[in-house]
Write a protein that holds these residues in place. Sequence first.
Motif, mmCIF file in Angstrom:
data_model
loop_
_atom_site.group_PDB
_atom_site.id
_atom_site.type_symbol
_atom_site.label_atom_id
_atom_site.label_comp_id
_atom_site.label_asym_id
_atom_site.label_seq_id
_atom_site.Cartn_x
_atom_site.Cartn_y
_atom_site.Cartn_z
ATOM 1 N N ASN A 2 0.819 -1.213 0.000
ATOM 2 C CA ASN A 2 0.000 0.000 0.000
ATOM 3 C C ASN A 2 0.857 1.270 0.000
ATOM 4 O OD1 ASN A 2 -2.361 -1.414 -0.180
ATOM 5 N ND2 ASN A 2 -2.649 -1.521 2.021
ATOM 6 N N TYR A 3 2.022 1.215 0.618
ATOM 7 C CA TYR A 3 2.956 2.345 0.598
ATOM 8 C C TYR A 3 3.424 2.587 -0.845
ATOM 9 C CZ TYR A 3 7.048 5.214 1.836
ATOM 10 O OH TYR A 3 7.978 6.223 1.936
ATOM 11 N N GLU A 4 3.906 1.544 -1.486
ATOM 12 C CA GLU A 4 4.435 1.666 -2.849
ATOM 13 C C GLU A 4 3.360 2.045 -3.857
ATOM 14 O OE1 GLU A 4 7.617 1.688 -3.762
ATOM 15 O OE2 GLU A 4 8.147 1.405 -1.655
ATOM 16 N N ASN A 5 2.170 1.511 -3.707
ATOM 17 C CA ASN A 5 1.108 1.735 -4.696
ATOM 18 C C ASN A 5 0.352 3.041 -4.515
ATOM 19 O OD1 ASN A 5 1.686 -0.654 -6.019
ATOM 20 N ND2 ASN A 5 0.215 -1.834 -4.825
ATOM 21 N N TYR A 6 0.593 3.748 -3.412
ATOM 22 C CA TYR A 6 -0.124 5.008 -3.197
ATOM 23 C C TYR A 6 0.416 6.088 -4.130
ATOM 24 C CZ TYR A 6 -2.389 8.991 -1.136
ATOM 25 O OH TYR A 6 -3.160 10.114 -0.967
ATOM 26 N N ASN A 7 -0.484 6.729 -4.872
ATOM 27 C CA ASN A 7 -0.111 7.808 -5.787
ATOM 28 C C ASN A 7 -0.174 9.126 -5.040
ATOM 29 O OD1 ASN A 7 0.263 6.191 -8.125
ATOM 30 N ND2 ASN A 7 -1.954 6.035 -8.328
ATOM 31 N N LEU A 8 0.968 9.607 -4.654
ATOM 32 C CA LEU A 8 1.091 10.826 -3.869
ATOM 33 C C LEU A 8 0.767 12.051 -4.714
ATOM 34 C CD1 LEU A 8 2.103 11.741 -1.024
ATOM 35 C CD2 LEU A 8 4.317 12.084 -2.092
ATOM 36 N N ASP A 9 -0.031 12.956 -4.158
ATOM 37 C CA ASP A 9 -0.322 14.247 -4.782
ATOM 38 C C ASP A 9 0.842 15.174 -4.428
ATOM 39 O OD1 ASP A 9 -1.154 16.832 -5.364
ATOM 40 O OD2 ASP A 9 -3.157 16.591 -4.520
ATOM 41 N N GLU A 10 1.831 15.231 -5.294
ATOM 42 C CA GLU A 10 3.067 15.957 -4.993
ATOM 43 C C GLU A 10 2.858 17.465 -4.898
ATOM 44 O OE1 GLU A 10 6.459 14.692 -7.255
ATOM 45 O OE2 GLU A 10 5.959 12.576 -6.978
ATOM 46 N N ASP A 11 1.901 18.021 -5.639
ATOM 47 C CA ASP A 11 1.639 19.469 -5.553
ATOM 48 C C ASP A 11 1.107 19.835 -4.170
ATOM 49 O OD1 ASP A 11 2.473 19.824 -8.177
ATOM 50 O OD2 ASP A 11 0.437 19.669 -9.001
ATOM 51 N N THR A 12 0.147 19.061 -3.682
ATOM 52 C CA THR A 12 -0.398 19.319 -2.348
ATOM 53 C C THR A 12 0.649 19.029 -1.277
ATOM 54 O OG1 THR A 12 -2.605 18.781 -3.184
ATOM 55 C CG2 THR A 12 -2.330 18.840 -0.791
ATOM 56 N N ALA A 13 1.442 17.988 -1.492
ATOM 57 C CA ALA A 13 2.520 17.669 -0.549
ATOM 58 C C ALA A 13 3.498 18.841 -0.443
ATOM 59 C CB ALA A 13 3.247 16.398 -0.985
ATOM 60 N N ALA A 14 3.798 19.486 -1.552
ATOM 61 C CA ALA A 14 4.704 20.643 -1.538
ATOM 62 C C ALA A 14 4.105 21.792 -0.726
ATOM 63 C CB ALA A 14 5.003 21.095 -2.969
ATOM 64 N N GLU A 15 2.800 21.974 -0.818
ATOM 65 C CA GLU A 15 2.116 23.007 -0.026
ATOM 66 C C GLU A 15 2.189 22.681 1.465
ATOM 67 O OE1 GLU A 15 0.777 25.984 -1.145
ATOM 68 O OE2 GLU A 15 1.794 25.353 -2.986
ATOM 69 N N ILE A 16 1.999 21.411 1.806
ATOM 70 C CA ILE A 16 2.091 20.978 3.209
ATOM 71 C C ILE A 16 3.503 21.237 3.733
ATOM 72 C CG2 ILE A 16 2.065 18.968 4.754
ATOM 73 C CD1 ILE A 16 -0.176 17.831 2.919
ATOM 74 N N LYS A 17 4.497 20.883 2.938
ATOM 75 C CA LYS A 17 5.893 21.047 3.360
ATOM 76 C C LYS A 17 6.208 22.509 3.683
ATOM 77 C CE LYS A 17 10.579 19.784 2.291
ATOM 78 N NZ LYS A 17 11.377 18.775 1.690
ATOM 79 N N LYS A 18 5.597 23.438 2.946
ATOM 80 C CA LYS A 18 5.837 24.869 3.169
ATOM 81 C C LYS A 18 5.299 25.347 4.517
ATOM 82 C CE LYS A 18 5.475 26.196 -1.695
ATOM 83 N NZ LYS A 18 4.617 26.904 -2.660
ATOM 84 N N ILE A 19 4.184 24.750 4.973
ATOM 85 C CA ILE A 19 3.529 25.300 6.171
ATOM 86 C C ILE A 19 3.655 24.450 7.427
ATOM 87 C CG2 ILE A 19 1.881 26.614 4.797
ATOM 88 C CD1 ILE A 19 -0.253 24.518 5.563
ATOM 89 N N ILE A 20 4.046 23.187 7.293
ATOM 90 C CA ILE A 20 4.125 22.336 8.483
ATOM 91 C C ILE A 20 5.345 22.750 9.302
ATOM 92 C CG2 ILE A 20 5.485 20.420 7.542
ATOM 93 C CD1 ILE A 20 3.380 18.565 8.994
ATOM 94 N N SER A 21 5.172 22.773 10.603
ATOM 95 C CA SER A 21 6.280 23.190 11.463
ATOM 96 C C SER A 21 6.661 22.059 12.407
ATOM 97 C CB SER A 21 5.887 24.419 12.271
ATOM 98 O OG SER A 21 5.023 24.066 13.325
ATOM 99 N N ASN A 22 7.795 22.246 13.058
ATOM 100 C CA ASN A 22 8.251 21.261 14.035
ATOM 101 C C ASN A 22 7.416 21.301 15.304
ATOM 102 O OD1 ASN A 22 10.275 20.269 12.384
ATOM 103 N ND2 ASN A 22 11.719 21.840 13.042
#
Length: 183
Positions: free
Chosen positions: A60-80
Amino acid sequence: MKKNLLIFGIILIAGYFFIVFSSNTSKDEEDKDVEYVDLIGDFDRNQLTKKPYKSWYLENYENYNLDEDTAAEIKKIISNKIKIKVIMGTWCSDSRENVPAFFKLMDHIKFRKRNIQLIGLDVNKKNPNEDEIKYNIINVPTFIFFKDGKEINRIVELTIESIEKDILKILDGSGYQNAYYGF
């Protein structure tokens, strides 16, 4: 003499094939050798990559199609300052699908592993630590997002849009405020 050499050659070849094929067991046969026990209480993610969980987790990890555009948005705003509790059941089909997808996203954005806690519940959605009571768990998986020690929101059982879009809306405050959704 030639007859003996021929018989010896046939025995040698047959022995070779016997050794090769008898040692080549399938993943399913290997997994059958491990007794299936649900992961209960706090556990490490690495346990999901070992038998008997690895068969569904890695697929399931390998077969999941990641939404890379949304992931990039998350990376910008997620904090430690964000901490995430993932409460799941290794017996649960929704956990088996959504938890690997969640980790694929977290790996992609390089979110701190130490900011994620995995908690397993049994088929009755309980564990000895009474996490089901402590975190008001109705269904699994439940992804609870904390900032500065306070819960900001959660995803319960199913996503509304996708794991990426739901997490983005939780983190940017654009939707699903205090939404305890799922069935």
